[in-house]
Design a protein around this motif. Structure first.
Motif, PDB file in Angstrom:
ATOM      1  N   SER A 106       0.828  -1.211   0.000  1.00 51.94           N
ATOM      2  CA  SER A 106       0.000   0.000   0.000  1.00 51.94           C
ATOM      3  C   SER A 106       0.862   1.261   0.000  1.00 51.94           C
ATOM      4  O   SER A 106       0.522   2.256  -0.648  1.00 51.94           O
ATOM      5  CB  SER A 106      -0.937  -0.001   1.209  1.00 51.94           C
TER       6      SER A 106
ATOM      7  N   LEU B 264       1.892   1.819  -3.503  1.00 50.78           N
ATOM      8  CA  LEU B 264       0.820   2.400  -4.313  1.00 50.78           C
ATOM      9  C   LEU B 264       0.740   3.914  -4.139  1.00 50.78           C
ATOM     10  O   LEU B 264       0.365   4.640  -5.063  1.00 50.78           O
ATOM     11  CB  LEU B 264      -0.525   1.775  -3.926  1.00 50.78           C
ATOM     12  N   GLU B 265       1.117   4.404  -2.966  1.00 49.00           N
ATOM     13  CA  GLU B 265       1.117   5.846  -2.724  1.00 49.00           C
ATOM     14  C   GLU B 265       2.435   6.502  -3.123  1.00 49.00           C
ATOM     15  O   GLU B 265       2.513   7.723  -3.225  1.00 49.00           O
ATOM     16  CB  GLU B 265       0.869   6.117  -1.232  1.00 49.00           C
TER      17      GLU B 265
ATOM     18  N   GLY C  12       3.917  -2.362  -5.710  1.00 43.90           N
ATOM     19  CA  GLY C  12       3.005  -1.256  -5.440  1.00 43.90           C
ATOM     20  C   GLY C  12       3.383  -0.012  -6.217  1.00 43.90           C
ATOM     21  O   GLY C  12       2.516   0.664  -6.792  1.00 43.90           O
TER      22      GLY C  12
ATOM     23  N   GLU D 105      -5.904   0.489  -5.102  1.00 45.31           N
ATOM     24  CA  GLU D 105      -5.710   0.946  -3.720  1.00 45.31           C
ATOM     25  C   GLU D 105      -7.004   0.818  -2.922  1.00 45.31           C
ATOM     26  O   GLU D 105      -6.995   0.405  -1.755  1.00 45.31           O
ATOM     27  CB  GLU D 105      -5.228   2.401  -3.742  1.00 45.31           C
TER      28      GLU D 105
ATOM     29  N   THR E 193      -7.757  -3.065  -2.291  1.00 41.77           N
ATOM     30  CA  THR E 193      -6.841  -3.752  -1.363  1.00 41.77           C
ATOM     31  C   THR E 193      -6.800  -3.111   0.019  1.00 41.77           C
ATOM     32  O   THR E 193      -6.122  -3.620   0.911  1.00 41.77           O
ATOM     33  CB  THR E 193      -5.411  -3.775  -1.938  1.00 41.77           C
ATOM     34  N   LYS E 194      -7.517  -2.010   0.199  1.00 45.11           N
ATOM     35  CA  LYS E 194      -7.448  -1.294   1.484  1.00 45.11           C
ATOM     36  C   LYS E 194      -7.908  -2.175   2.644  1.00 45.11           C
ATOM     37  O   LYS E 194      -7.267  -2.216   3.700  1.00 45.11           O
ATOM     38  CB  LYS E 194      -8.294  -0.020   1.424  1.00 45.11           C
TER      39      LYS E 194
ATOM     40  N   LYS F 174      -5.315  -4.801   3.361  1.00 54.49           N
ATOM     41  CA  LYS F 174      -4.153  -4.165   4.005  1.00 54.49           C
ATOM     42  C   LYS F 174      -4.458  -3.811   5.454  1.00 54.49           C
ATOM     43  O   LYS F 174      -3.645  -4.048   6.355  1.00 54.49           O
ATOM     44  CB  LYS F 174      -3.749  -2.915   3.223  1.00 54.49           C
TER      45      LYS F 174
END
Length: 740
Positions: A73, A76-77, A252, A265, A268-269, A272
């Motif tokens: 995650s 991803l950010e 990611g 995102e 998968t939040k 995660k």
């Protein structure tokens, strides 16, 4: 009644404790991470008056899965493209902070009588701030629109990459148990090689795959594919000698460049959040309260070292990078904590059995304390800046202001810089690809062909030819491809003394291509004469088939660049530093009083001192909108103003329905830039209205500095004079034309 596995009982206990503490910490408005750690402390082996977890090994497996999804995650950010665009200020600030905190942690550990390895890991733990805690604090304090917040987010992006590098270096150091310079350098080069290779391959393949299968993807299949890609990269990373966390982070960051990034995102939040909760609970399970009591003094010392060290190092880095004193103070006080990456580094020391038992709980205790102090430090940053401004000598404050002003604005690159940057990038990228292809051909393709298709020399020759065919487009790009033709021709035609270095560069490029061909052939044959003949044939073939290779390579490059640029990335935005003025994006709420009114009726410039630079309405972009343009619900508006002005106007845009909601929308074209007028400028001695800035650059003049006097929102009849410093918000590709 059937027997219930211990794992399920332990998992129920962990999630029940996490659920209770989550509700409690939500109620008292504290970070959930601290609640999870408290839950772990309660169900851990050190507290006996409530049921505790019995199968610690299985919980550690769940926790490792939690680390994988937590890093996935964060990747991803993260986005490598954001790292490239993060800007010099954030990079300098992050480097100064990380290096300083590594030294402070190491020295503090040695001063307390700790071992060398404990001190090194302490430095690593203290060097990285917490993205999660800072974002939460910014949202709660409603400061995300302020100028220093952009710099802090940029620093966090750089720190994420530095933390990954630290994981690799600390793993190498822990295994070797000594400062082996060659081994450390090898680890860094290996990491860089695989980062570049994975990024290139990932961007070339994965966005194309997602695009081709888009019609087949629903939420269920997208979730499965995303997790599968994450775990596949984890397997690859572990296979080549890196950690599972690194593989998850890389995948990611690759997916962050795709058009599906936000969707992935979102999907998968929940996964995660579940596994991250288990990870943070497992962090709390390792805490022994007796150790915290015994080491209360070191906890206090390290906490003070963290807060003061991060404040001073981050603030100093921001000042060096050209930020004004106010931004430097606010940045330093925002970054004064440690968080999730610190836990992972501490966990690494425990898993490798190279750190003492007391280091892990001390790190968690320091993280907990600094998490509590972060919001209060952010609140106190502006009053503390005002105190410093009153206390420091006026000469110092004026000197810092002049320095920050002089470092901002447009910088023009020389032809040499442009050309060398292109050549270095081209060499690094294609060298990595060619090395990978050489090892692919010699280690995998050749054994497969000789074992399963054709034995003996014929199989070796076929393997060599196939590998050379794969390498040919990249050898051509490395050795022959023309780059930055305009800069090259300027250097060749205008300055005769530069022709020698240019020829030397071309010879070096051809030599590199020849080296890679020879390197490949030596993987198959040792005969020197055969190698020379093969190289001659290959070079001749590359020249003969140059056009076809160029066409094929162009198709590869276009696909890569298309995938890379498919998702619009947010550009780092320069700032009017002395005026504390910058760009931000707001959305017009359906409940806003602005809906339906024209800009001339709103008179936001006259009432609030802000300028509207761009309106995004659906797929339509309206740069520098005219006075008759109206605002409609859900318009995304790019605004320039100071922190106070933006804070005042923000509620008008958001309406009364949800005044605290924030929206960030990337803008690909509009930036704030500085232009210095001279007698050769095409707009010299012209009024703002007659200069055509609005038409030529879709730009809006928002400020002029003339002979030390600052004019914000200048009148359209003002005439440009020599050495005027003009701030323009507009199309970032067109504004530099005003320099010519």
């Amino acid at each position: 009644m059937s027997h219930l596995p211990v794992l399920i009982i332990d998992l129920a206990l962990i999630l029940a404790a996490a659920g209770v503490t989550t509700l409690l910490f939500k109620k008292i408005k504290q970070p959930l991470v601290l609640g999870y750690i408290l839950a772990g402390l309660l169900v851990g082996p050190h507290i006996k008056f409530i049921p505790t977890v019995t199968d610690n090994e299985s919980i550690h497996i769940w926790a490792e899965i939690g680390v994988i999804f937590l890093l996935f995650s964060l990747g991803l950010e993260f986005s490598f493209k954001k790292l490239v665009k993060v800007g010099g200020s954030a990079s300098i600030t992050a480097v100064v902070e990380v290096v300083s905190m590594l030294l402070i942690g190491f020295v503090a550990g040695l001063a307390m009588g700790w071992s060398t390895m404990d001190s090194i890991f302490l430095g690593g733990i203290l060097s990285v701030s917490s993205t999660t805690i800072i974002i939460r604090a910014f949202e709660e304090l409603n400061v995300k629109h302020k100028k220093f917040a952009g710099l802090v987010f940029g620093v966090l992006i750089v720190e994420d990459l530095v933390a990954i590098l630290l994981l690799v270096l600390l793993s190498t150091l822990a295994v070797s148990q000594q400062f082996a310079g060659v081994e450390m350098l090898t680890s860094i080069l290996k990491l860089c090689f695989f980062l570049v290779l994975w990024f290139i391959a990932g961007i070339f393949l994965i966005p194309t795959f997602l695009k081709k299968t888009r019609k087949l993807m629903n939420d269920e299949t997208m979730l499965i594919v995303a997790i599968a890609l994450c775990l596949l990269m984890v397997l690859i990373a572990v296979k080549v000698g890196f950690s599972a966390a690194l593989g998850a982070f890389i995948m990611g960051s690759i997916l962050a460049e795709t058009t599906q990034a936000e969707h992935i995102e979102h999907l998968t939040k929940s996964v995660k959040d579940l596994f991250a909760a288990i990870f943070f609970v497992s962090v709390g399970m390792l805490i022994d309260p007796r150790i915290l009591i015994d080491y209360a003094v070191p906890v206090l010392i390290i906490t003070l070292a963290t807060i003061l060290g991060k404040f001073l190092s981050s603030g100093l880095g921001a000042l060096i990078s050209g930020q004004p004193l106010k931004t430097a103070v606010q940045t330093g006080m925002s970054l004064a904590q440690i968080g999730e990456f610190s836990f992972i580094i501490a966990t690494l020391g425990v898993s490798l059995k190279v750190t003492s038992d007391f280091l892990y709980p001390i790190a968690v205790a320091v993280s907990a304390i600094t998490t509590f102090t972060t919001p209060y430090l952010i609140k106190a940053s502006e009053p503390f800046y005002l105190f410093l401004e009153r206390t420091l000598p006026k000469k110092w404050v004026a000197a810092l202001q002049r320095y920050s002003s002089s470092t901002a604005g447009i910088t023009t690159l020389s032809d040499w810089k442009i050309l060398l940057r292109a050549y270095i990038t081209n060499t690094v990228i294609h060298s990595v690809i060619l090395v990978a292809l050489v090892f692919l051909g010699s280690r995998y393709l050749q054994p497969f062909i000789t074992e399963h298709i054709i034995n003996g020399d014929r199989g070796i020759i076929i393997s060599l030819i196939l590998t050379l065919i794969l390498m040919a487009p990249f050898i051509w790009a490395l050795s022959i491809r023309r780059m930055q033709r305009t800069a090259y021709s300027h250097l060749w035609l205008n300055k005769k003394y530069t022709r020698g270095p240019l020829i030397a560069l071309e010879v070096l490029r051809i030599g590199l291509g020849t080296f890679f061909v020879a390197f490949l052939i030596f993987q198959f044959y040792d005969t020197f004469v055969a190698t020379l003949i093969a190289i001659a044939i290959i070079i001749a073939g590359i020249f003969v088939f140059s056009r076809k290779l160029q066409s094929f390579y162009d198709r590869l490059e276009n696909r890569f660049l298309g995938n890379l640029n498919a998702r619009q990335a947010q550009h780092a935005q320069p700032e009017i530093l002395p005026w504390d003025t910058h760009l931000t994006e707001l959305i017009v709420s359906p409940d806003s009083v602005l809906v339906g009114q024209t800009l001339v009726d709103l008179a936001v410039r006259e009432k609030y001192g802000i300028n509207i630079a761009l309106i995004e309405r659906g797929k339509r972009m309206i740069p520098t909108p005219s006075r008759d343009e109206r605002l409609y619900p859900h318009d995304k508006v790019l605004i320039i103003g100071s922190d106070d002005q933006l804070a005042t106007v923000k509620p008008l845009f958001e309406g009364q329905g949800d005044p605290h909601e924030e929206h960030d929308f990337p803008k690909n074209e509009m930036t704030l830039q500085k232009v210095v007028i001279n007698s050769q400028s095409p707009i010299y001695q012209q009024t703002i209205r007659d200069s055509g800035i609005r038409e030529k650059s879709q730009g809006l003049v928002v400020g002029i500095e003339r002979k030390g006097i600052r004019i914000l929102n200048p009148d359209s009849n003002l005439v440009f004079e020599n050495e005027d410093i003009v701030w323009i918000v507009g199309n970032h590709k067109k504004i530099p034309e005003l320099l010519k």
